[in-house]
Design a protein around this motif. Structure first.
Motif, PDB file in Angstrom:
ATOM      1  N   ARG A   1       0.827  -1.211   0.000  1.00 17.71           N
ATOM      2  CA  ARG A   1       0.000   0.000   0.000  1.00 17.71           C
ATOM      3  C   ARG A   1       0.856   1.252   0.000  1.00 17.71           C
ATOM      4  O   ARG A   1       0.544   2.242  -0.657  1.00 17.71           O
TER       5      ARG A   1
ATOM      6  N   ALA B   1       2.216   1.732  -3.457  1.00 22.83           N
ATOM      7  CA  ALA B   1       1.162   2.198  -4.361  1.00 22.83           C
ATOM      8  C   ALA B   1       0.876   3.677  -4.141  1.00 22.83           C
ATOM      9  O   ALA B   1       0.538   4.406  -5.077  1.00 22.83           O
TER      10      ALA B   1
ATOM     11  N   ARG C   1       4.324   5.622  -5.533  1.00 26.19           N
ATOM     12  CA  ARG C   1       4.683   5.487  -6.938  1.00 26.19           C
ATOM     13  C   ARG C   1       4.208   6.656  -7.802  1.00 26.19           C
ATOM     14  O   ARG C   1       4.979   7.168  -8.606  1.00 26.19           O
TER      15      ARG C   1
END
Length: 76
Positions: free
Chosen positions: A18, A21, A24
């Motif tokens: 998480r 994510a 990124r």
């Protein structure tokens, strides 16, 4: 090793996923202006390294950039 021990740190890995994510999309240059600044700085440093400016021209090529940055820091 029992099959359950193999995945003992799975909750840590899931949390890490998480985080990755979330981070990124934050990578890279966000604006055209930022890209222009990076490209201009890169071109400037290449020109300093090649001796196109009167910065550290008396220095050997392997020291030219370091001395030029020091000279610029003094001026600024």
């Amino acid at each position: 090793m029992a099959p359950t021990e193999q995945y003992a740190n799975n909750h840590i890995e899931a949390d890490h996923g998480r985080l990755k994510a979330w981070l990124r999309p934050m990578r890279g240059l966000k604006r055209d202006h930022s890209a222009r600044v990076v490209v201009a700085a890169h071109a400037f440093m290449q020109n300093v390294r090649r001796g196109h400016y009167e910065l550290a021209v008396e220095e050997p090529a392997n020291r030219r950039v370091a001395v030029a940055v020091d000279e610029l820091a003094e001026v600024i």
